[in-house]
Scaffold this motif. Structure first.
Motif, mmCIF file in Angstrom:
data_model
loop_
_atom_site.group_PDB
_atom_site.id
_atom_site.type_symbol
_atom_site.label_atom_id
_atom_site.label_comp_id
_atom_site.label_asym_id
_atom_site.label_seq_id
_atom_site.Cartn_x
_atom_site.Cartn_y
_atom_site.Cartn_z
ATOM 1 N N ARG A 1 26.128 -19.790 -16.760
ATOM 2 C CA ARG A 1 26.436 -18.549 -16.266
ATOM 3 C C ARG A 1 25.275 -17.498 -15.739
ATOM 4 O O ARG A 1 24.527 -17.280 -16.595
ATOM 5 C CB ARG A 1 27.492 -17.812 -17.254
ATOM 6 N N VAL A 2 25.306 -17.338 -14.581
ATOM 7 C CA VAL A 2 23.925 -16.307 -13.860
ATOM 8 C C VAL A 2 24.539 -15.104 -13.367
ATOM 9 O O VAL A 2 25.483 -14.822 -12.788
ATOM 10 C CB VAL A 2 23.295 -17.405 -12.933
ATOM 11 N N SER A 3 23.685 -13.995 -13.584
ATOM 12 C CA SER A 3 23.975 -12.801 -12.935
ATOM 13 C C SER A 3 22.497 -12.182 -12.598
ATOM 14 O O SER A 3 21.422 -12.733 -13.415
ATOM 15 C CB SER A 3 24.677 -11.792 -13.681
ATOM 16 N N GLN A 4 22.326 -10.946 -12.014
ATOM 17 C CA GLN A 4 21.066 -10.476 -11.777
ATOM 18 C C GLN A 4 21.407 -8.857 -12.473
ATOM 19 O O GLN A 4 22.436 -8.247 -11.934
ATOM 20 C CB GLN A 4 20.892 -10.411 -10.475
ATOM 21 N N ARG A 5 20.720 -8.275 -13.195
ATOM 22 C CA ARG A 5 20.696 -7.209 -13.848
ATOM 23 C C ARG A 5 19.711 -6.114 -13.321
ATOM 24 O O ARG A 5 18.297 -6.354 -13.004
ATOM 25 C CB ARG A 5 20.593 -7.200 -15.462
ATOM 26 N N ARG A 6 20.183 -5.072 -12.973
ATOM 27 C CA ARG A 6 19.008 -4.087 -12.380
ATOM 28 C C ARG A 6 18.344 -3.384 -13.432
ATOM 29 O O ARG A 6 18.879 -2.871 -14.542
ATOM 30 C CB ARG A 6 19.785 -2.664 -11.740
ATOM 31 N N VAL A 7 16.982 -3.358 -13.497
ATOM 32 C CA VAL A 7 16.121 -3.030 -14.474
ATOM 33 C C VAL A 7 14.870 -2.058 -13.927
ATOM 34 O O VAL A 7 14.650 -2.165 -12.422
ATOM 35 C CB VAL A 7 15.428 -4.170 -15.253
ATOM 36 N N PRO A 8 14.253 -1.192 -14.616
ATOM 37 C CA PRO A 8 13.034 -0.571 -14.034
ATOM 38 C C PRO A 8 12.083 -1.403 -13.405
ATOM 39 O O PRO A 8 11.908 -2.626 -14.028
ATOM 40 C CB PRO A 8 12.636 0.331 -15.201
ATOM 41 N N LEU A 9 11.379 -0.708 -12.684
ATOM 42 C CA LEU A 9 10.347 -1.473 -12.364
ATOM 43 C C LEU A 9 8.769 -1.648 -13.309
ATOM 44 O O LEU A 9 8.470 -2.668 -13.409
ATOM 45 C CB LEU A 9 9.446 -0.735 -10.939
ATOM 46 N N GLY A 10 8.918 -0.688 -14.067
ATOM 47 C CA GLY A 10 8.004 -0.883 -15.418
ATOM 48 C C GLY A 10 7.023 0.291 -15.129
ATOM 49 O O GLY A 10 7.419 1.490 -15.888
ATOM 50 N N VAL A 11 5.771 0.181 -14.711
ATOM 51 C CA VAL A 11 4.884 1.218 -14.637
ATOM 52 C C VAL A 11 4.585 1.331 -13.248
ATOM 53 O O VAL A 11 4.134 0.352 -12.503
ATOM 54 C CB VAL A 11 3.483 0.517 -15.407
ATOM 55 N N LEU A 12 4.625 2.779 -12.854
ATOM 56 C CA LEU A 12 4.323 3.050 -11.272
ATOM 57 C C LEU A 12 2.880 3.799 -11.620
ATOM 58 O O LEU A 12 2.431 4.485 -12.287
ATOM 59 C CB LEU A 12 5.216 4.099 -10.910
#
Lengths: 427, 427
Positions: free
Chosen positions: B111-122
């Motif tokens: 079962r697959v999906s895409q989850r929105r996450v932060p870029l990390g370090v800007l």
């Protein structure tokens, strides 16, 4: 040399831009028809293409290229037919273009939405496999993009023959042949020019090893999508080794992860093992050892493996955080999930897997691990465009901007804002 | 100097990465509370902040900086309160994180999906305005990112005081202060180090003029989001000048486009005019001429303007395809829509507008023009995060990768694949 007669890189860029303007408004059926025409042309020209390829193969052998590299550039009647069939498969994929966000009316009265459009002109730089030439060209076309291709110098004749087939099919379909251009001059300067062609090229996609990606990042002024580089971890929790069936499942997943295609970027590099699972480690790793995998184990796991009569050697510091791309894996004992997460936070980022029967652990792992793909109870080899349902894959991005993970047709697009007004001005 | 006591850039990067790991799992209410604490801290420390700012202003005046540049770096009690209010407004914006695509079960059973996450370090590099320090820090925090800021050397004391306020508020909220770090050493070498901090920084966002953007693109190995650069065109079709009301509307839109904020990247540069609309050109441009805009006209339009007694001069070749960022505009007659589209295809890409009463023309324009924002019957000044409904804006991207047009909180995020299996291996 054909190189002499080719236009300059800047001219190629301008031609690509002009072609891109036609492509971006093409309906899906015309793009699909163009791809089917390309497949037909590849079949019709198979003799020419294979004889051009034979020249490359002979030259590579004469130059003393290692046998596995010669194999990578060799085409056959069968592989060419497979390439043509792949082109037809791309022609049948859904068109990502035209999709539009819901139109919103804002307080000023303007109506706004975002519409999905092609990136424009792609620059793709790759190494010796000639199938990439066709594969990349048709993914670019189907997503409405023009493309400038720069293949390896070992495949210059094959690529020229493939380019001619593609361009001839495009012309026959009354589409601009300049939508697909292959740089024929193998000089490194041409590649550098492509990397700095900001005025014309919207994105550079390297397909190859870490060295090629680094070269692009170091030298490009055009944005680069870096991919395919990264360490793959699998954390085996003690909850997953409580039954013989689970232990066998863990062994199968680890075996698949490491040996199904050791040269792939989504193959296992490091097994992290909960201390409580240590007694079953030999059962989990026996199939790997039997498959000839070079196991590099930390002291605790080495002792258990050696005791069980499995071949393994002591891991060095650099065996962790290393992408092996070969039949080698490192093994490390951790206290439990939190230590595994800390380790992955330091070394992960590509594909990281947890094997657990504890839902809370699985949720924590999925939330905390910041990788292109995070998996529960599955082989990391599923991090692939085909396996994740994209239908096709131009590359696997391991950077965070634009696209992350496998890139299909949709990842070759961008959006534009569309604003509809009735004379509004900004207050 | 404070610079001496700061950690190295690499250490700052590692600290930011560590902070990012905490931030990426924070619930919305904790981020919003942190932002409100920052706003309170800015108010509480206003005396300190304003006195640090006064040192920068004095130094800038002593160094002979032009008055308009000194103005840009000056803070007042009022502007500081406005900054704090803006922080609270960001705290009230919807959280882009946690959003997840619909889970799909694929043929393999995963079962697959895409989850929105932060870029990390800007990494954000900007010029003299100190409000950008706070503004960028809170947009980064609210989207779950850590940020390393590099402001102009003219605002070093102001930025240090603002950084202290932000970090102190974070610590009081039991959040990692290292989520926001300002590079205090103004040496260019530090900026170069930031641009090449691949191991720790996920994206560089420059905020400033074309020179700064070019510097980042030329020197960065971290991906850069280029923005705010580009030529703005408005094509006035003859169908929009058939009534006095429409002529007046065209004049108002052109006036707003050029004069509401001439230094903005979304201000009008070039007016393209259908030949059939030439007789009304003086009516359309009179408000501009009265506003003191320097009009650079091609021969046909120059003749009509001069005949009507409007001040204008002959356009040089370089007056087309040029971003003026000042009270200057170029004017050019075209045969009709198709010639306008050809011209925009060559010179456009930022914001392009058509004024027309013909729906077919409007559709053709929206389809063909490949710009960050394409508009019908509205001022190009609407290409702005606030005006397009994003709530806030960290920059306007004019490249095609990742984000195009105004970047709000959502554009500071990426996605990760989440794969849930039951022991599947790849066949």
């Amino acid at each position: 040399m054909t190189a002499v007669t080719q236009p300059t890189l800047y001219d190629m860029g301008l031609r690509a831009k002009k072609a891109a303007r036609v492509l971006r408004s093409l309906p899906t059926d015309r793009k699909a028809a163009a791809l089917r025409a390309i497949a037909a042309e590849l079949r019709a020209r198979s003799t020419d293409i294979l004889s051009a390829n034979a020249r490359d193969v002979l030259a590579a052998e004469a130059a003393g290229l290692p046998a596995h590299m010669v194999d990578r550039l060799r085409l056959s009647e069968k592989s060419l037919l497979a390439i043509a069939a792949d082109v037809e498969a791309v022609a049948a994929l859904p068109d990502p273009l035209g999709e539009q966000t819901e139109e919103k009316t804002l307080p000023s009265g303007i109506r706004v939405s975002q519409r999905r459009v092609p990136l424009g002109v792609l620059g793709v730089i790759y190494e010796s496999r000639p199938n990439v030439t066709v594969d990349t060209a048709v993914l670019a076309l189907m997503s409405g993009n023009a493309v400038i291709l720069r293949g390896g110098k070992e495949t210059v004749h094959s690529n020229a023959a493939l380019e001619e087939a593609v361009r001839s099919a495009l012309s026959a379909q009354e589409l601009p042949a300049d939508a697909v251009q292959v740089i024929r001059d193998p000089a490194r300067e041409r590649m550098l020019e492509l990397l700095r062609l900001d005025d014309c090229v919207d994105a550079i996609i390297p397909r190859g090893g870490a060295g090629l990606h680094r070269f692009c990042v170091e030298n490009a002024t055009v944005p680069v999508i870096v991919g395919g580089i990264g360490v793959v971890h699998l954390y085996l929790d003690s909850s997953f080794v409580q039954t013989p069936a689970d232990i066998s499942s863990a062994a199968q997943i680890v075996l698949n992860a490491k040996t199904q295609k050791p040269s792939a970027c989504n193959a296992l590099d490091t097994l992290l093992l909960a201390r409580a699972a240590l007694p079953v480690l030999p059962d989990v790793l026996r199939p790997l050892a039997e498959a000839g995998v070079d196991l590099r184990a930390d002291p605790e796991s080495l002792a258990v493996l050696t005791e069980a009569g499995l071949a393994a050697q002591a891991a060095a510091t650099e065996d962790f955080g290393t992408e092996f791309l070969a039949l080698t894996a490192s093994v490390r004992v951790v206290e439990g999930l939190e230590e595994a997460l800390d380790f992955i936070a330091e070394h992960g980022g590509h594909t990281d897997v947890i094997l657990t029967r504890d839902d809370a652990q699985a949720s924590r792992f999925v939330q905390d691990v910041d990788s292109a793909a995070v998996m529960v109870n599955a082989s990391p080899r599923f991090n692939d465009g085909g396996q994740l349902g994209l239908g096709a894959e131009v590359a696997i991005s391991t950077q965070k901007l634009h696209a992350r993970g496998p890139m299909g047709l949709r990842e070759l697009t961008t959006t534009k804002w569309v604003v509809l007004g009735e004379g509004q001005v900004r207050g």
